[in-house]
Design an enzyme around this catalytic site. Structure first.
Site, short mmCIF file in Angstrom:
data_model
loop_
_atom_site.label_atom_id
_atom_site.label_comp_id
_atom_site.label_asym_id
_atom_site.label_seq_id
_atom_site.Cartn_x
_atom_site.Cartn_y
_atom_site.Cartn_z
N SER A 107 42.81 39.06 42.66
CA SER A 107 41.50 38.63 42.16
C SER A 107 41.70 37.78 40.92
O SER A 107 41.69 38.28 39.81
CB SER A 107 40.64 39.86 41.85
N LEU A 108 41.89 36.50 41.13
CA LEU A 108 42.24 35.62 40.01
C LEU A 108 40.98 35.15 39.26
O LEU A 108 40.89 35.27 38.06
CB LEU A 108 43.04 34.42 40.54
N HIS A 109 40.05 34.60 40.00
CA HIS A 109 38.73 34.18 39.49
C HIS A 109 38.72 33.02 38.52
O HIS A 109 37.66 32.45 38.25
CB HIS A 109 37.94 35.37 38.92
N GLU A 129 31.47 54.72 48.39
CA GLU A 129 30.89 54.05 49.55
C GLU A 129 31.94 53.27 50.33
O GLU A 129 32.99 52.90 49.80
CB GLU A 129 29.77 53.11 49.10
N CYS A 167 35.69 48.15 54.72
CA CYS A 167 35.98 47.92 53.31
C CYS A 167 35.87 49.28 52.62
O CYS A 167 34.82 49.91 52.65
CB CYS A 167 34.93 46.95 52.77
N CYS A 207 35.63 44.51 34.82
CA CYS A 207 35.30 43.09 35.04
C CYS A 207 33.78 42.94 34.91
O CYS A 207 33.03 43.65 35.59
CB CYS A 207 35.78 42.63 36.42
N SER A 266 43.63 44.51 47.69
CA SER A 266 43.11 43.57 46.69
C SER A 266 43.29 44.17 45.30
O SER A 266 42.92 45.32 45.05
CB SER A 266 41.63 43.32 46.98
N CYS A 282 29.91 45.75 46.47
CA CYS A 282 29.91 45.65 45.01
C CYS A 282 29.50 46.92 44.28
O CYS A 282 29.14 46.87 43.11
CB CYS A 282 29.06 44.48 44.56
N CYS A 295 31.25 42.60 38.01
CA CYS A 295 31.35 43.57 39.10
C CYS A 295 30.54 44.82 38.77
O CYS A 295 30.70 45.40 37.69
CB CYS A 295 32.82 43.93 39.32
N CYS A 344 35.59 52.44 38.40
CA CYS A 344 36.77 51.59 38.19
C CYS A 344 36.95 51.41 36.70
O CYS A 344 35.97 51.28 35.96
CB CYS A 344 36.56 50.22 38.86
N ASN A 355 27.97 37.63 44.01
CA ASN A 355 26.86 38.50 44.38
C ASN A 355 26.32 39.04 43.06
O ASN A 355 26.94 39.90 42.45
CB ASN A 355 27.41 39.62 45.27
N GLU A 369 40.34 50.11 41.65
CA GLU A 369 41.53 49.26 41.61
C GLU A 369 42.65 50.02 42.33
O GLU A 369 43.18 51.00 41.79
CB GLU A 369 41.89 48.97 40.15
N1 SAH Z 1 39.92 46.15 42.10
C1 SAH Z 1 40.22 45.30 43.23
C2 SAH Z 1 39.21 45.48 44.35
C3 SAH Z 1 37.84 45.13 43.87
S1 SAH Z 1 36.57 44.57 44.93
C4 SAH Z 1 40.24 43.87 42.80
O1 SAH Z 1 39.80 43.57 41.69
O2 SAH Z 1 40.71 43.03 43.56
C5 SAH Z 1 37.14 43.21 45.84
C6 SAH Z 1 36.76 41.83 45.35
O3 SAH Z 1 35.36 41.66 45.08
C7 SAH Z 1 37.49 41.47 44.07
O4 SAH Z 1 38.04 40.19 44.21
C8 SAH Z 1 36.37 41.46 43.06
O5 SAH Z 1 36.68 40.66 41.96
C9 SAH Z 1 35.21 40.93 43.89
N2 SAH Z 1 33.89 41.16 43.29
C10 SAH Z 1 33.50 42.18 42.48
N3 SAH Z 1 32.21 42.03 42.13
C11 SAH Z 1 31.78 40.90 42.71
C12 SAH Z 1 30.53 40.21 42.70
N4 SAH Z 1 29.50 40.66 42.01
N5 SAH Z 1 30.43 39.08 43.44
C13 SAH Z 1 31.49 38.62 44.14
N6 SAH Z 1 32.68 39.23 44.18
C14 SAH Z 1 32.83 40.34 43.47
#
Ligand code: SAH
Length: 370
Positions: free
Chosen positions: A240-242, A108, A121, A132, A217, A359, A135, A128, A316, A184
């Site tokens: 994507s540190l989180h 998508e 996007c 994570c 990203s 997502c 996600c 993937c 989300n 990724e």
């Molecule tokens: N693999 C890449 C791109 C992934 S999607 C990465 O990890 O960066 C882009 C962003 O959306 C990433 O920062 C990912 O962590 C975030 N993301 C994934 N699922 C999410 C969710 N349920 N809510 C908010 N952000 C989310």
């Protein structure tokens, strides 16, 4: 790719996607013309139709003799994907397209139109492998890498929707591309780099969109970031540190068990130094998991002297997940603490939530209906 660890190995594809102009180097285009017994300038004509006019209907390629068009189109712009479904929201200003690839794989892309810009996007992989837990895409594992053609087609389609006025209001030029859909990008390195070249090369060899308008990203594949730094493609890097601490990050972003926070930040710093571009730290705020003020404090300390900016994303929630977005008061406090360190912070807008934008949820629900 032999210098990179196993994780970069491309999963075997049962049946290769047809080769497309967007997969080819200049030399490969030339060689294909020779094979077809046509002059090399024909490939350039196709490139003008594809990248400059966004025109894939060979009937409209009026500078190419009518009896050659089909043969040339089959060779250079074979159909790579078909639209399965489109979901729209925000009065049509946001749309999510679900595509079926030649082998039935679903991916998508999401297009968002703003008054002054339009952002697409895109997905770089089907599924993937990074797993994570918050996600949706991460839950189903990796199906396969997309080819440069399959990634580029998502972008060219978006550019066409913008240019044709189909997004409502005045036509607009596609201005921004973010690798934040499924997958990724640095685990599909070659195809992603070729796609970035397709985006940034001037017409007619590419879309002529500046590298600064492209965001890559990543979960933080350190060898991938280091290799990418050497490409000389000054896109915006997003990490994507989180969470700032390895202990929690080992479970939120499992690749952290291989590449630690300290290492990924060092790699991003080197990227920023080489390109002169500030990088982004992506941080999905998850209620009572990573949104405590002490974590904001730790993050502020880590970033205060770095050339980085924080992009907070209200989580989300994915179907079945026990996690949810932070309380507004906690989000506000998180922002305040970061700002107290002078770290620039933005909170990502949540466009497209109603259509499960960004997502992987549409592709996931479509597959489970089968
Ligand atoms: N693999 C890449 C791109 C992934 S999607 C990465 O990890 O960066 C882009 C962003 O959306 C990433 O920062 C990912 O962590 C975030 N993301 C994934 N699922 C999410 C969710 N349920 N809510 C908010 N952000 C989310």
């Amino acid at each position: 790719m032999s210098d990179l660890p196993l994780i970069f190995d491309e999963p075997k594809q049962k049946q290769k996607a047809p080769k497309h102009l967007a997969d080819m180097s200049k030399e490969e285009r030339k060689a294909l013309c020779e094979e077809l017994g046509i002059p090399a300038f024909r490939a350039n004509q196709v490139a003008v139709h594809y990248y400059t006019h966004l025109e894939t209907d060979p009937e409209k390629w009026s500078d190419i003799p009518a009896d050659m068009r089909e043969k040339i189109a089959n060779a250079f712009t074979p159909k790579l994907m078909e639209l399965v479904r489109t979901l729209q929201t925000d009065s049509g200003l946001t749309r999510k397209d679900l595509w079926r690839l030649h082998d039935g794989t679903l991916v998508e892309s999401v297009l968002m139109k703003y008054p002054d810009r339009a952002t697409v996007c895109i997905s770089s992989q089907a599924g993937c492998g990074m797993a994570c837990p918050f996600c949706a895409t991460g839950q189903g594992g990796l199906k396969r890498n997309l080819t440069a053609g399959e990634i580029t087609e998502q972008i060219v389609n978006a550019a066409r929707l913008c240019a044709s006025g189909e997004m409502g209001g005045e036509p607009i030029r596609l201005s921004n591309i973010v690798f934040m859909g499924m997958g990724e990008p640095l685990a599909n390195y070659k195809a992603v780099v070729q796609t970035i070249r397709n985006i940034t090369s001037p017409n007619p060899d590419g879309l002529g969109i500046s590298a600064r308008s492209v965001t890559l990203s990543t979960v933080g594949l350190v060898p991938g970031v280091e290799k990418f730094t050497e490409e000389g493609l000054p896109v915006t890097l997003a990490v994507s540190l989180h969470t700032p601490d390895d202990e929690l990050r080992d479970s939120l972003v499992p690749i952290n068990t291989r590449y630690k926070v300290r290492e990924i930040l060092a790699a991003a710093d080197a990227y920023a130094k080489k390109t002169g571009r500030r990088y982004s730290i992506e941080y999905a705020l998850i209620k009572d998991i990573n949104d405590q003020a002490w974590r904001a404090d730790l993050l502020g300390k880590l970033l205060k002297s770095r050339n980085a900016h924080v992009n907070l994303i209200p989580l989300n929630p994915t179907p079945g997940s026990k996690w949810t977005a932070s309380r507004p008061a906690d989000q506000k406090e998180f922002v305040r603490v970061l700002e107290s360190y002078g770290v620039p912070v933005t909170v990502r807008d949540t466009r497209g939530r109603e259509i499960d934008g960004a997502c992987g949820q549409l592709a996931a629900s479509e597959s489970s209906n089968k």
